[in-house]
Design a protein around this motif. Structure first.
Motif: not given
Length: 76
Positions: A5-15, A29-42
């Motif tokens: 599946i594909e999910i969209i995470l919106n941080d309400r800051l425009g990302h 697992d989703v947090k790890k994938l997201c953290a790798a894309q945005i460059g932060t820690r899960p």
């Protein structure tokens, strides 16, 4: 059988982060994938929908998250 599946995470800051994952992946697992894309820690991420904060050990399927759904992403 797990479905992709594909999910969209919106941080309400425009990302908006689009993630491809399986419906049997956990929120951690989703947090790890997201953290790798945005460059932060899960550990610094919180995923929720409306006022329901998702717990790390529960799967996307258990939360009935389907393909194309949008979730809210917050930074702790």
């Amino acid at each position: 059988m797990p479905r992709m599946i594909e999910i969209i995470l919106n941080d309400r800051l425009g990302h908006k982060v689009r993630l491809k994952c399986n419906d049997d992946d956990t929120i951690a697992d989703v947090k790890k994938l997201c953290a790798a894309q945005i460059g932060t820690r899960p550990e610094k991420l919180r995923i929720q929908q409306s006022y329901q904060v998702f717990k790390d050990h529960i799967t996307l399927g258990d939360y009935e998250i389907r393909d194309g759904m949008g979730l809210e992403l917050y930074y702790n």
